[in-house]
Design an enzyme around this catalytic site. Sequence first.
Site: not given
Length: 448
Positions: A234, A268
């Site tokens: 990720e 993110c």
Amino acid sequence: MTDVRYAVVDPSNGEEIQAFPTADDADVLDAIDKAHAAFTTWARNCSVVDRAALVRRVAELHVERRDLLAAVIHREMGKSIDDALGEVDFSTAIYTYYADTAADFLADEKIDLLGGEGSAVVCREPLGVLLGIMPWNFPAYQVARFAGPNLAAGNTIILKHALQCPESAAMLEAIFRDAGFPEGTYVNLYATNQQVETIIADPRVQGVSLTGSERAGAAVAEIAGRHLKKVVLELGGSDPFIVLSTDNIDATVEAAVAARLSNTGQACNAGKRIIVHESLYDEFLPKFTSRMLATPPAPLSSEAAALRLEQQVADIVAKNADLATAGERRGAWYPPGVLTGITVGDDASYEELFGPVAMVFKVRDEDEAVAVANDTPYGLGSYVFTTDSEQAQRVAKRIEAGMVFINGVGAVGAELPFGGIKRSGIGRELGRFGIDEFINKKLIRTVR
């Protein structure tokens, strides 16, 4: 010797609070030994119901130690106490979710045969020892996404946290120990990058999950590929926030600010590129800029993070972009800002700004909005705001991303898969998809 240093440094003033000893090579081997021994005994003799009960106790201990854990997160990376409490609460929800659902998710699955006699069943079994490499921006939540499903599945874990999060790393290990997980099922390790390579290469380690930068993900994927190990990555994101129409411009502006400033912009999946239809742009931009610049200041995770953002913004402005800003950087404190006049396709438009600075783009129509949204090496999340429900679904299907959120922000949940495509990563976390990543889906075919 290594210059790697695990230490808690208060980002608000740069003062070091506490340092923790880095692991030596003997510590690394001991961690792998313990995790492998725990897998061969605990995982093979503990039912999913019993594992789920232990995960539920982890959730309960997060509730009991909520204030203490939030205070540690605040010290380590500057997150406000309220936001840190919210992070602990979300972590609690994740552990509770897997405690509730693990037995159903891991149940044997019957396969209907197209022909022939007998039966076919897929059994879901754990793989073994896993390495988790965690980031600094969500010290508890990121661990929950990795540890919750994988411990419920029967895997064992070696956890390497970020250099600036050693105190929360130790506190979380204590939570798993106090919840009743046997020695070796969850091992905290203050490892170096070189030692990470050693861990991945060990044949007893079956996979690695990393949340972090694109650079770190590429390095870990290369090592894992060399040793044929499963990875979940990720990584970064430059999520588009598309505004095509609205019946409440002020509410839409507030949503865009919330999407951009989540965790002081250090997320993110924050909305980093605001893409606005030309019919709304002239009204939206001044409201959005005013609201961004009026946001109370907060430190970023470190002075180094603020320096990097400062340099990125300076480089973008040097390419003729316009910057509206609330002030100047002071140590780790970085003022909110709004960048306009960026040419789509320039290097500047591909930057991931990890902090409270937004890029705003004007587009003529839906097609151009989608084109700008997809013009990025990343593909994590995205946001679409429109009053046209058919348009919302149409645009959502055209966006190249792992997640699309329509007319809302902060709509994540323990039950919803999280992850991206392109350079934003590989695999999924959370939901039933998260528990399936490090599982042996074993076929048992009985003919007679």
